[in-house]
Design a protein around this motif. Structure first.
Motif, PDB file in Angstrom:
ATOM      1  N   PRO A   1       0.790  -1.243   0.000  1.00 45.89           N
ATOM      2  CA  PRO A   1       0.000   0.000   0.000  1.00 45.89           C
ATOM      3  C   PRO A   1       0.815   1.281   0.000  1.00 45.89           C
ATOM      4  N   GLY A   2       2.098   1.233   0.360  1.00 50.63           N
ATOM      5  CA  GLY A   2       2.899   2.447   0.366  1.00 50.63           C
ATOM      6  C   GLY A   2       3.634   2.712  -0.927  1.00 50.63           C
ATOM      7  N   THR A   3       3.360   1.919  -1.956  1.00 50.77           N
ATOM      8  CA  THR A   3       4.048   2.087  -3.248  1.00 50.77           C
ATOM      9  C   THR A   3       3.361   3.164  -4.071  1.00 50.77           C
ATOM     10  N   ASP A   4       4.141   4.109  -4.564  1.00 52.54           N
ATOM     11  CA  ASP A   4       3.579   5.211  -5.342  1.00 52.54           C
ATOM     12  C   ASP A   4       3.385   4.867  -6.813  1.00 52.54           C
ATOM     13  N   ARG A   5       4.285   4.049  -7.371  1.00 57.13           N
ATOM     14  CA  ARG A   5       4.167   3.706  -8.789  1.00 57.13           C
ATOM     15  C   ARG A   5       4.723   2.308  -9.041  1.00 57.13           C
ATOM     16  N   TYR A   6       4.053   1.598  -9.948  1.00 56.53           N
ATOM     17  CA  TYR A   6       4.518   0.296 -10.416  1.00 56.53           C
ATOM     18  C   TYR A   6       4.949   0.430 -11.872  1.00 56.53           C
ATOM     19  N   VAL A   7       6.176   0.048 -12.159  1.00 54.92           N
ATOM     20  CA  VAL A   7       6.685   0.014 -13.527  1.00 54.92           C
ATOM     21  C   VAL A   7       6.681  -1.447 -13.951  1.00 54.92           C
ATOM     22  N   VAL A   8       5.917  -1.771 -15.009  1.00 56.35           N
ATOM     23  CA  VAL A   8       5.698  -3.173 -15.359  1.00 56.35           C
ATOM     24  C   VAL A   8       6.063  -3.443 -16.811  1.00 56.35           C
ATOM     25  N   GLY A   9       6.242  -4.727 -17.107  1.00 53.10           N
ATOM     26  CA  GLY A   9       6.758  -5.125 -18.406  1.00 53.10           C
ATOM     27  C   GLY A   9       5.738  -5.288 -19.508  1.00 53.10           C
ATOM     28  N   SER A  10       4.449  -5.413 -19.155  1.00 56.62           N
ATOM     29  CA  SER A  10       3.456  -5.696 -20.186  1.00 56.62           C
ATOM     30  C   SER A  10       2.057  -5.354 -19.695  1.00 56.62           C
ATOM     31  N   GLU A  11       1.122  -5.277 -20.652  1.00 62.03           N
ATOM     32  CA  GLU A  11      -0.281  -5.045 -20.306  1.00 62.03           C
ATOM     33  C   GLU A  11      -0.840  -6.182 -19.467  1.00 62.03           C
ATOM     34  N   LYS A  12      -0.289  -7.369 -19.638  1.00 58.79           N
ATOM     35  CA  LYS A  12      -0.720  -8.514 -18.843  1.00 58.79           C
ATOM     36  C   LYS A  12      -0.531  -8.242 -17.352  1.00 58.79           C
TER      37      LYS A  12
END
Length: 397
Positions: free
Chosen positions: A148-159
Protein backbone atom coordinates in the motif's frame (compact mmCIF):
# COMPACT_ATOMS: atom_id res chain seq x y z
CA UNK A 1 17.00 16.93 -14.13
CA UNK A 2 18.72 16.91 -10.75
CA UNK A 3 17.99 14.28 -8.15
CA UNK A 4 19.23 11.03 -6.71
CA UNK A 5 17.79 7.57 -7.33
CA UNK A 6 18.34 4.81 -4.79
CA UNK A 7 18.02 1.43 -6.53
CA UNK A 8 17.33 -1.49 -4.20
CA UNK A 9 17.98 -4.90 -5.76
CA UNK A 10 18.37 -8.38 -4.27
CA UNK A 11 20.28 -11.65 -4.56
CA UNK A 12 17.44 -14.08 -5.34
CA UNK A 13 17.82 -14.28 -9.12
CA UNK A 14 20.13 -12.38 -11.42
CA UNK A 15 17.22 -10.45 -12.96
CA UNK A 16 16.73 -8.17 -9.95
CA UNK A 17 20.36 -7.04 -10.15
CA UNK A 18 20.32 -6.69 -13.93
CA UNK A 19 17.19 -4.51 -13.89
CA UNK A 20 18.78 -2.20 -11.31
CA UNK A 21 22.00 -2.10 -13.34
CA UNK A 22 20.01 -1.25 -16.47
CA UNK A 23 18.42 1.73 -14.74
CA UNK A 24 21.77 2.81 -13.30
CA UNK A 25 23.45 2.80 -16.72
CA UNK A 26 20.50 4.47 -18.41
CA UNK A 27 20.46 7.23 -15.80
CA UNK A 28 24.16 7.89 -16.30
CA UNK A 29 23.68 7.96 -20.05
CA UNK A 30 20.59 10.14 -20.31
CA UNK A 31 20.54 12.20 -17.10
CA UNK A 32 24.14 13.10 -16.23
CA UNK A 33 22.94 15.74 -13.74
CA UNK A 34 21.16 13.05 -11.71
CA UNK A 35 22.84 10.42 -9.56
CA UNK A 36 21.92 6.75 -9.22
CA UNK A 37 23.08 4.45 -6.41
CA UNK A 38 22.51 0.67 -6.27
CA UNK A 39 22.31 -1.30 -3.03
CA UNK A 40 21.66 -5.01 -2.44
CA UNK A 41 18.74 -4.91 0.00
CA UNK A 42 19.53 -8.21 1.69
CA UNK A 43 23.23 -7.47 2.03
CA UNK A 44 22.46 -4.09 3.58
CA UNK A 45 19.71 -5.13 5.99
CA UNK A 46 20.85 -8.68 6.88
CA UNK A 47 24.59 -8.80 6.10
CA UNK A 48 25.25 -11.95 8.15
CA UNK A 49 22.49 -13.89 6.42
CA UNK A 50 23.02 -12.51 2.91
CA UNK A 51 25.21 -15.29 1.49
CA UNK A 52 23.35 -18.04 3.34
CA UNK A 53 19.90 -16.87 2.23
CA UNK A 54 21.04 -16.62 -1.38
CA UNK A 55 22.40 -20.18 -1.36
CA UNK A 56 19.30 -21.58 0.35
CA UNK A 57 16.99 -19.90 -2.16
CA UNK A 58 18.79 -21.20 -5.23
CA UNK A 59 19.23 -24.70 -3.84
CA UNK A 60 15.58 -24.80 -2.83
CA UNK A 61 14.33 -23.68 -6.24
CA UNK A 62 16.51 -26.22 -8.04
CA UNK A 63 15.79 -29.21 -5.76
CA UNK A 64 12.15 -28.51 -4.88
CA UNK A 65 10.66 -26.59 -7.83
CA UNK A 66 7.18 -28.00 -7.26
CA UNK A 67 7.14 -26.64 -3.69
CA UNK A 68 8.23 -23.23 -4.94
CA UNK A 69 5.54 -23.34 -7.62
CA UNK A 70 2.86 -24.30 -5.09
CA UNK A 71 3.80 -21.44 -2.77
CA UNK A 72 3.94 -19.00 -5.68
CA UNK A 73 0.43 -19.89 -6.85
CA UNK A 74 -0.98 -20.07 -3.34
CA UNK A 75 0.22 -16.55 -2.55
CA UNK A 76 -0.24 -14.91 -5.94
CA UNK A 77 -3.33 -12.93 -4.97
CA UNK A 78 -3.49 -11.01 -1.66
CA UNK A 79 -4.89 -13.24 1.08
CA UNK A 80 -4.28 -14.19 4.70
CA UNK A 81 -1.91 -16.91 3.42
CA UNK A 82 0.27 -14.36 1.63
CA UNK A 83 1.12 -12.17 4.63
CA UNK A 84 4.60 -13.64 5.20
CA UNK A 85 6.16 -10.91 3.08
CA UNK A 86 4.07 -8.40 4.95
CA UNK A 87 5.58 -9.53 8.23
CA UNK A 88 9.10 -9.74 6.82
CA UNK A 89 8.88 -6.12 5.74
CA UNK A 90 9.34 -4.96 9.34
CA UNK A 91 12.79 -6.53 9.65
CA UNK A 92 15.72 -4.26 8.92
CA UNK A 93 13.74 -1.01 8.93
CA UNK A 94 16.31 0.62 11.19
CA UNK A 95 19.00 -0.19 8.63
CA UNK A 96 16.82 1.13 5.80
CA UNK A 97 16.23 4.36 7.73
CA UNK A 98 19.99 4.72 8.11
CA UNK A 99 20.47 4.13 4.37
CA UNK A 100 17.89 6.79 3.48
CA UNK A 101 19.56 9.26 5.84
CA UNK A 102 22.95 8.61 4.23
CA UNK A 103 21.89 8.63 0.58
CA UNK A 104 19.10 11.24 0.80
CA UNK A 105 17.39 10.00 -2.40
CA UNK A 106 14.76 11.90 -4.37
CA UNK A 107 13.10 8.58 -5.22
CA UNK A 108 13.61 4.95 -4.17
CA UNK A 109 13.25 2.20 -6.77
CA UNK A 110 12.85 -1.45 -5.76
CA UNK A 111 13.58 -4.24 -8.24
CA UNK A 112 13.34 -6.83 -5.43
CA UNK A 113 10.06 -7.74 -3.67
CA UNK A 114 11.33 -7.59 -0.08
CA UNK A 115 12.81 -4.15 -0.73
CA UNK A 116 9.45 -2.98 -2.07
CA UNK A 117 7.77 -4.34 1.07
CA UNK A 118 10.24 -2.61 3.38
CA UNK A 119 9.88 0.75 1.64
CA UNK A 120 6.10 0.44 1.86
CA UNK A 121 6.39 -0.24 5.59
CA UNK A 122 8.57 2.85 6.01
CA UNK A 123 5.95 4.98 4.28
CA UNK A 124 2.98 3.49 6.12
CA UNK A 125 4.72 4.01 9.46
CA UNK A 126 5.42 7.64 8.61
CA UNK A 127 9.19 7.11 8.69
CA UNK A 128 9.74 8.61 5.22
CA UNK A 129 7.84 10.51 2.55
CA UNK A 130 10.25 9.80 -0.31
CA UNK A 131 8.44 8.57 -3.46
CA UNK A 132 8.73 4.80 -3.93
CA UNK A 133 8.64 2.92 -7.23
CA UNK A 134 8.49 -0.83 -7.73
CA UNK A 135 9.87 -2.32 -10.96
CA UNK A 136 8.36 -5.77 -11.52
CA UNK A 137 10.95 -7.93 -13.29
CA UNK A 138 8.67 -10.65 -14.70
CA UNK A 139 5.55 -10.74 -16.87
CA UNK A 140 3.34 -11.62 -13.93
CA UNK A 141 1.66 -10.01 -10.97
CA UNK A 142 2.10 -11.38 -7.45
CA UNK A 143 1.13 -10.22 -3.97
CA UNK A 144 4.77 -10.08 -2.87
CA UNK A 145 5.27 -7.10 -5.22
CA UNK A 146 2.13 -5.21 -4.14
CA UNK A 147 2.13 -2.97 -1.06
CA UNK A 148 0.00 0.00 0.00
CA UNK A 149 2.90 2.45 0.37
CA UNK A 150 4.05 2.09 -3.25
CA UNK A 151 3.58 5.21 -5.34
CA UNK A 152 4.17 3.71 -8.79
CA UNK A 153 4.52 0.30 -10.42
CA UNK A 154 6.69 0.01 -13.53
CA UNK A 155 5.70 -3.17 -15.36
CA UNK A 156 6.76 -5.12 -18.41
CA UNK A 157 3.46 -5.70 -20.19
CA UNK A 158 -0.28 -5.04 -20.31
CA UNK A 159 -0.72 -8.51 -18.84
CA UNK A 160 0.86 -7.34 -15.58
CA UNK A 161 -1.14 -4.13 -15.59
CA UNK A 162 -4.37 -6.14 -15.84
CA UNK A 163 -3.35 -8.33 -12.91
CA UNK A 164 -2.59 -5.33 -10.72
CA UNK A 165 -5.88 -3.66 -11.62
CA UNK A 166 -7.74 -6.81 -10.56
CA UNK A 167 -6.42 -6.53 -7.01
CA UNK A 168 -7.22 -2.84 -6.71
CA UNK A 169 -4.07 -0.98 -7.69
CA UNK A 170 -5.21 2.34 -9.27
CA UNK A 171 -4.47 2.55 -12.97
CA UNK A 172 -2.70 5.91 -12.66
CA UNK A 173 -0.08 4.24 -10.47
CA UNK A 174 0.85 1.70 -13.15
CA UNK A 175 3.12 2.42 -16.12
CA UNK A 176 3.82 -0.19 -18.81
CA UNK A 177 7.36 0.32 -20.11
CA UNK A 178 8.78 -3.16 -20.67
CA UNK A 179 11.29 -4.67 -18.26
CA UNK A 180 14.40 -2.44 -18.16
CA UNK A 181 17.42 -3.70 -20.10
CA UNK A 182 20.90 -2.22 -20.25
CA UNK A 183 21.63 0.47 -22.90
CA UNK A 184 23.79 -1.83 -25.08
CA UNK A 185 20.56 -3.70 -25.92
CA UNK A 186 18.84 -0.53 -27.15
CA UNK A 187 20.37 -0.90 -30.62
CA UNK A 188 18.19 -3.92 -31.41
CA UNK A 189 19.36 -6.94 -33.37
CA UNK A 190 20.13 -5.73 -36.87
CA UNK A 191 20.80 -8.57 -39.32
CA UNK A 192 23.11 -6.33 -41.35
CA UNK A 193 25.51 -6.16 -38.40
CA UNK A 194 25.57 -9.93 -37.92
CA UNK A 195 28.52 -10.76 -40.21
CA UNK A 196 30.76 -8.19 -38.52
CA UNK A 197 29.74 -9.37 -35.04
CA UNK A 198 30.36 -12.99 -35.92
CA UNK A 199 33.80 -12.12 -37.20
CA UNK A 200 34.51 -10.25 -33.97
CA UNK A 201 33.38 -13.24 -31.88
CA UNK A 202 35.27 -15.75 -34.02
CA UNK A 203 32.14 -17.31 -35.53
CA UNK A 204 31.49 -18.45 -39.10
CA UNK A 205 29.09 -16.48 -41.26
CA UNK A 206 27.88 -19.47 -43.32
CA UNK A 207 26.33 -21.51 -40.47
CA UNK A 208 23.48 -20.70 -38.09
CA UNK A 209 24.34 -19.88 -34.49
CA UNK A 210 22.44 -21.50 -31.61
CA UNK A 211 22.79 -19.77 -28.24
CA UNK A 212 21.95 -21.73 -25.08
CA UNK A 213 21.52 -20.25 -21.60
CA UNK A 214 20.43 -21.42 -18.18
CA UNK A 215 20.08 -18.04 -16.52
CA UNK A 216 22.65 -16.15 -14.48
CA UNK A 217 23.22 -19.18 -12.26
CA UNK A 218 23.50 -21.75 -15.02
CA UNK A 219 20.46 -23.88 -14.19
CA UNK A 220 20.52 -26.16 -17.23
CA UNK A 221 18.17 -29.12 -17.52
CA UNK A 222 19.39 -32.47 -18.82
CA UNK A 223 17.30 -32.01 -21.96
CA UNK A 224 19.30 -28.92 -22.90
CA UNK A 225 22.55 -30.83 -22.36
CA UNK A 226 21.36 -33.58 -24.71
CA UNK A 227 20.35 -30.98 -27.28
CA UNK A 228 23.86 -29.54 -27.06
CA UNK A 229 25.36 -32.99 -27.68
CA UNK A 230 22.99 -33.66 -30.57
CA UNK A 231 23.83 -30.35 -32.27
CA UNK A 232 27.55 -31.02 -31.72
CA UNK A 233 27.23 -34.42 -33.42
CA UNK A 234 25.31 -33.02 -36.39
CA UNK A 235 27.79 -30.20 -36.92
CA UNK A 236 25.26 -28.14 -38.89
CA UNK A 237 25.15 -25.23 -36.45
CA UNK A 238 27.50 -23.28 -34.21
CA UNK A 239 26.58 -23.76 -30.57
CA UNK A 240 27.40 -21.31 -27.78
CA UNK A 241 26.55 -22.31 -24.22
CA UNK A 242 26.59 -19.58 -21.56
CA UNK A 243 26.90 -21.13 -18.10
CA UNK A 244 26.64 -17.87 -16.15
CA UNK A 245 28.25 -17.91 -12.72
CA UNK A 246 28.11 -21.71 -12.57
CA UNK A 247 31.73 -22.66 -13.22
CA UNK A 248 31.03 -26.19 -11.96
CA UNK A 249 28.47 -26.65 -14.74
CA UNK A 250 30.90 -25.36 -17.33
CA UNK A 251 33.57 -27.87 -16.28
CA UNK A 252 31.04 -30.70 -16.21
CA UNK A 253 29.74 -29.90 -19.69
CA UNK A 254 33.25 -29.69 -21.10
CA UNK A 255 34.10 -33.14 -19.74
CA UNK A 256 30.86 -34.64 -20.99
CA UNK A 257 31.18 -33.13 -24.46
CA UNK A 258 34.78 -34.25 -24.84
CA UNK A 259 33.72 -37.80 -23.99
CA UNK A 260 30.61 -37.86 -26.19
CA UNK A 261 31.77 -35.80 -29.16
CA UNK A 262 35.58 -35.66 -29.39
CA UNK A 263 36.79 -32.63 -31.29
CA UNK A 264 33.48 -30.82 -30.84
CA UNK A 265 33.22 -27.12 -31.72
CA UNK A 266 30.75 -26.12 -29.00
CA UNK A 267 31.82 -22.91 -27.25
CA UNK A 268 31.32 -23.00 -23.48
CA UNK A 269 31.54 -19.69 -21.63
CA UNK A 270 30.96 -18.45 -18.11
CA UNK A 271 29.26 -15.17 -17.28
CA UNK A 272 29.78 -12.72 -20.15
CA UNK A 273 29.57 -8.93 -20.19
CA UNK A 274 28.85 -8.62 -23.91
CA UNK A 275 25.66 -10.66 -24.05
CA UNK A 276 24.15 -8.17 -26.50
CA UNK A 277 26.80 -9.15 -29.04
CA UNK A 278 26.23 -12.87 -28.59
CA UNK A 279 22.47 -12.36 -28.97
CA UNK A 280 22.86 -10.15 -32.03
CA UNK A 281 25.15 -12.72 -33.66
CA UNK A 282 22.77 -15.64 -33.01
CA UNK A 283 19.82 -17.03 -34.96
CA UNK A 284 18.04 -18.74 -32.07
CA UNK A 285 18.29 -19.01 -28.29
CA UNK A 286 17.26 -21.89 -26.02
CA UNK A 287 16.75 -20.63 -22.50
CA UNK A 288 14.77 -20.64 -19.30
CA UNK A 289 12.15 -17.88 -19.48
CA UNK A 290 13.62 -15.47 -16.95
CA UNK A 291 12.24 -11.95 -17.20
CA UNK A 292 15.52 -10.16 -17.95
CA UNK A 293 17.09 -12.71 -20.31
CA UNK A 294 13.96 -12.95 -22.43
CA UNK A 295 13.49 -9.17 -22.52
CA UNK A 296 17.07 -8.80 -23.71
CA UNK A 297 16.36 -11.40 -26.41
CA UNK A 298 13.27 -9.48 -27.53
CA UNK A 299 15.26 -6.25 -27.64
CA UNK A 300 17.83 -7.97 -29.87
CA UNK A 301 15.10 -9.54 -32.07
CA UNK A 302 16.30 -13.02 -31.14
CA UNK A 303 13.72 -15.85 -31.48
CA UNK A 304 13.45 -18.11 -28.44
CA UNK A 305 12.79 -21.73 -27.59
CA UNK A 306 11.70 -22.09 -23.97
CA UNK A 307 12.29 -25.32 -22.08
CA UNK A 308 11.27 -26.46 -18.61
CA UNK A 309 10.38 -23.13 -16.98
CA UNK A 310 10.31 -23.16 -13.20
CA UNK A 311 6.79 -23.28 -11.77
CA UNK A 312 5.73 -19.77 -10.87
CA UNK A 313 6.87 -16.59 -12.59
CA UNK A 314 8.75 -18.46 -15.35
CA UNK A 315 5.55 -20.27 -16.33
CA UNK A 316 3.80 -16.92 -16.58
CA UNK A 317 6.69 -15.48 -18.58
CA UNK A 318 6.49 -18.44 -20.98
CA UNK A 319 2.78 -17.83 -21.52
CA UNK A 320 3.37 -14.16 -22.30
CA UNK A 321 6.24 -14.86 -24.70
CA UNK A 322 4.49 -17.59 -26.67
CA UNK A 323 1.29 -15.53 -26.93
CA UNK A 324 3.37 -12.62 -28.25
CA UNK A 325 4.80 -14.84 -30.98
CA UNK A 326 8.44 -14.31 -30.00
CA UNK A 327 9.02 -17.78 -28.53
CA UNK A 328 8.14 -21.44 -28.97
CA UNK A 329 7.83 -23.75 -26.02
CA UNK A 330 9.23 -27.30 -26.01
CA UNK A 331 7.79 -29.54 -23.29
CA UNK A 332 9.87 -32.71 -23.68
CA UNK A 333 13.48 -33.50 -24.56
CA UNK A 334 12.44 -35.05 -27.87
CA UNK A 335 10.28 -32.05 -28.70
CA UNK A 336 13.16 -29.70 -27.84
CA UNK A 337 15.51 -31.34 -30.33
CA UNK A 338 12.81 -31.40 -33.01
CA UNK A 339 11.71 -27.79 -32.50
CA UNK A 340 15.25 -26.40 -32.57
CA UNK A 341 16.16 -28.37 -35.68
CA UNK A 342 13.01 -27.29 -37.46
CA UNK A 343 13.40 -23.60 -36.61
CA UNK A 344 17.02 -23.50 -37.73
CA UNK A 345 15.86 -24.91 -41.07
CA UNK A 346 13.05 -22.35 -41.45
CA UNK A 347 14.54 -18.85 -41.82
CA UNK A 348 11.16 -17.44 -42.82
CA UNK A 349 9.64 -18.49 -39.50
CA UNK A 350 12.56 -17.00 -37.59
CA UNK A 351 12.04 -13.79 -39.54
CA UNK A 352 8.37 -13.73 -38.49
CA UNK A 353 9.35 -14.17 -34.83
CA UNK A 354 11.84 -11.32 -35.14
CA UNK A 355 9.08 -9.13 -36.58
CA UNK A 356 6.87 -9.91 -33.56
CA UNK A 357 9.76 -8.94 -31.26
CA UNK A 358 10.25 -5.65 -33.07
CA UNK A 359 6.62 -4.70 -32.43
CA UNK A 360 7.14 -4.99 -28.66
CA UNK A 361 9.79 -2.21 -28.62
CA UNK A 362 11.61 -3.66 -25.61
CA UNK A 363 14.87 -1.99 -26.67
CA UNK A 364 13.55 1.33 -25.26
CA UNK A 365 12.20 -0.14 -22.01
CA UNK A 366 14.82 1.27 -19.65
CA UNK A 367 14.42 4.79 -21.06
CA UNK A 368 10.65 4.74 -20.57
CA UNK A 369 11.06 3.17 -17.12
CA UNK A 370 13.38 5.97 -16.06
CA UNK A 371 10.87 8.58 -17.25
CA UNK A 372 8.19 6.88 -15.15
CA UNK A 373 10.49 6.80 -12.12
CA UNK A 374 11.26 10.51 -12.25
CA UNK A 375 7.62 11.41 -12.78
CA UNK A 376 6.72 9.46 -9.62
CA UNK A 377 8.00 12.44 -7.66
CA UNK A 378 4.85 14.31 -8.69
CA UNK A 379 2.24 11.66 -7.85
CA UNK A 380 -0.41 12.92 -5.38
CA UNK A 381 -0.60 11.36 -1.93
CA UNK A 382 -2.34 7.96 -1.96
CA UNK A 383 -5.95 7.41 -0.96
CA UNK A 384 -5.91 3.86 0.32
CA UNK A 385 -9.36 3.77 1.93
CA UNK A 386 -10.97 2.37 -1.26
CA UNK A 387 -8.14 0.03 -2.19
CA UNK A 388 -8.50 -3.72 -2.04
CA UNK A 389 -4.76 -3.88 -1.39
CA UNK A 390 -5.07 -1.68 1.69
CA UNK A 391 -7.97 -3.76 2.97
CA UNK A 392 -5.88 -6.91 2.81
CA UNK A 393 -2.99 -5.07 4.47
CA UNK A 394 -5.19 -3.98 7.39
CA UNK A 395 -6.67 -7.46 7.87
CA UNK A 396 -3.23 -9.04 7.94
CA UNK A 397 -1.87 -6.70 10.60
Amino acid sequence: MNGKILLLSGPFGEGHKQAAQALLETCRLTRPSAEAVTVDFMEWTLPRLHGWSKAVFHQGVQKFPSVYGYLFRRTKKPSAFSTLTGRLRWYGLKRIAKLLAEVKPSVVVSTFPLAAAAMSAMKMAGLTDVPTVTVITDHTDHSYWVHPGTDRYVVGSEKVRSGLLEIGVPDYRITVTGIPVRPPFCTGGSSCKRPALRAKLGLRTDMPVLLMMGGGYGMMHEGMVRLMEEEARKGTSQVIVVCGHNEKLRTKLEERLNAAVPGHSVRLTGFVTNMEEYMAASDLIVTKPGGLTTTEAIAMRLPMVLFRPLPGQEEDNADFLTEAGVAVRARTERELVAVVGKLLDEPERLAAMRAHAERLHMETSSFHALDAIFSARHIPLPRWENSVVHSVYENAH
